[in-house]
Scaffold this motif. Sequence first.
Motif, PDB file in Angstrom:
ATOM      1  N   ASP A 108       0.835  -1.201   0.000  1.00 53.59           N
ATOM      2  CA  ASP A 108       0.000   0.000   0.000  1.00 53.59           C
ATOM      3  C   ASP A 108       0.871   1.252   0.000  1.00 53.59           C
ATOM      4  O   ASP A 108       0.590   2.210  -0.726  1.00 53.59           O
ATOM      5  N   ARG A 109       1.944   1.241   0.787  1.00 51.33           N
ATOM      6  CA  ARG A 109       2.863   2.386   0.812  1.00 51.33           C
ATOM      7  C   ARG A 109       3.521   2.600  -0.546  1.00 51.33           C
ATOM      8  O   ARG A 109       3.818   3.726  -0.924  1.00 51.33           O
ATOM      9  N   TRP A 110       3.749   1.508  -1.291  1.00 56.40           N
ATOM     10  CA  TRP A 110       4.352   1.645  -2.614  1.00 56.40           C
ATOM     11  C   TRP A 110       3.455   2.477  -3.525  1.00 56.40           C
ATOM     12  O   TRP A 110       3.942   3.353  -4.239  1.00 56.40           O
ATOM     13  N   PHE A 111       2.156   2.231  -3.506  1.00 55.18           N
ATOM     14  CA  PHE A 111       1.233   3.032  -4.313  1.00 55.18           C
ATOM     15  C   PHE A 111       1.336   4.513  -3.935  1.00 55.18           C
ATOM     16  O   PHE A 111       1.371   5.383  -4.805  1.00 55.18           O
ATOM     17  N   VAL A 112       1.380   4.784  -2.645  1.00 59.67           N
ATOM     18  CA  VAL A 112       1.464   6.165  -2.152  1.00 59.67           C
ATOM     19  C   VAL A 112       2.786   6.801  -2.585  1.00 59.67           C
ATOM     20  O   VAL A 112       2.821   7.947  -3.052  1.00 59.67           O
ATOM     21  N   ARG A 113       3.877   6.070  -2.432  1.00 57.77           N
ATOM     22  CA  ARG A 113       5.198   6.586  -2.830  1.00 57.77           C
ATOM     23  C   ARG A 113       5.265   6.852  -4.330  1.00 57.77           C
ATOM     24  O   ARG A 113       5.842   7.861  -4.753  1.00 57.77           O
ATOM     25  N   LEU A 114       4.701   5.943  -5.118  1.00 54.27           N
ATOM     26  CA  LEU A 114       4.702   6.140  -6.570  1.00 54.27           C
ATOM     27  C   LEU A 114       3.943   7.406  -6.933  1.00 54.27           C
ATOM     28  O   LEU A 114       4.422   8.223  -7.720  1.00 54.27           O
ATOM     29  N   ALA A 115       2.772   7.588  -6.366  1.00 50.25           N
ATOM     30  CA  ALA A 115       1.984   8.788  -6.651  1.00 50.25           C
ATOM     31  C   ALA A 115       2.739  10.050  -6.219  1.00 50.25           C
ATOM     32  O   ALA A 115       2.775  11.042  -6.962  1.00 50.25           O
ATOM     33  N   ALA A 116       3.369  10.014  -5.061  1.00 48.81           N
ATOM     34  CA  ALA A 116       4.117  11.176  -4.579  1.00 48.81           C
ATOM     35  C   ALA A 116       5.300  11.478  -5.498  1.00 48.81           C
ATOM     36  O   ALA A 116       5.585  12.643  -5.793  1.00 48.81           O
ATOM     37  N   LEU A 117       5.977  10.446  -5.972  1.00 43.97           N
ATOM     38  CA  LEU A 117       7.098  10.630  -6.878  1.00 43.97           C
ATOM     39  C   LEU A 117       6.634  11.263  -8.185  1.00 43.97           C
ATOM     40  O   LEU A 117       7.230  12.228  -8.673  1.00 43.97           O
ATOM     41  N   ILE A 118       5.552  10.732  -8.744  1.00 47.97           N
ATOM     42  CA  ILE A 118       5.018  11.274  -9.999  1.00 47.97           C
ATOM     43  C   ILE A 118       4.559  12.717  -9.800  1.00 47.97           C
ATOM     44  O   ILE A 118       4.777  13.571 -10.656  1.00 47.97           O
ATOM     45  N   GLU A 119       3.950  12.986  -8.671  1.00 50.63           N
ATOM     46  CA  GLU A 119       3.439  14.333  -8.374  1.00 50.63           C
ATOM     47  C   GLU A 119       4.558  15.374  -8.341  1.00 50.63           C
ATOM     48  O   GLU A 119       4.356  16.514  -8.761  1.00 50.63           O
TER      49      GLU A 119
END
Length: 166
Positions: A108-119
């Motif tokens: 679940d944290r991976w999804f959050v980290r990916l979105a934050a990185l893309i953002e």
Amino acid sequence: MKTRKELLQEIHDERAAWQALLAEIGGDRMEEPGPMGDWTFKDLTAHLLAWSERTMARIEAGPGGNPPPPWPASMGTEDEIEDWDEVNAWLYEQQRERPLPDVLADMDRWFVRLAALIETMPEDTLMIPGRSGIEGMEERALVDAEFFGHFYDEHEASVRAWLQSR
């Protein structure tokens, strides 16, 4: 070509789809063998997470960056490996004793980290082909990466068959 906003929505939607799949499986069945041979759904999740983390490390390293693989150097580089089953078996052995809640939380944290990185990435890193640092993406921009294809292409059918057989 997708926009940053469209990619972020895709990540959000995939996270929701993943959570729906977790609910469909149920916590009591996640450690039963079957979704991938003798592997449990927890094992499969750890497998997907290991490869997703590899992708994240490549993006974070950027073009020309070369993060070390998550397997021992004695197994070789990605260009040298002929038996990916050996790599996957090694990854499995590294993760198999981890508690289910830890594996699910890390995914679940991976999804959050990916979105934050893309953002937070510069626009040119997202939109210009070859800037992502992901092998095989030299001709495509990061916004067009297939972050979720591994599950759908290689594992979803066996997970769905396992769910239907029960």
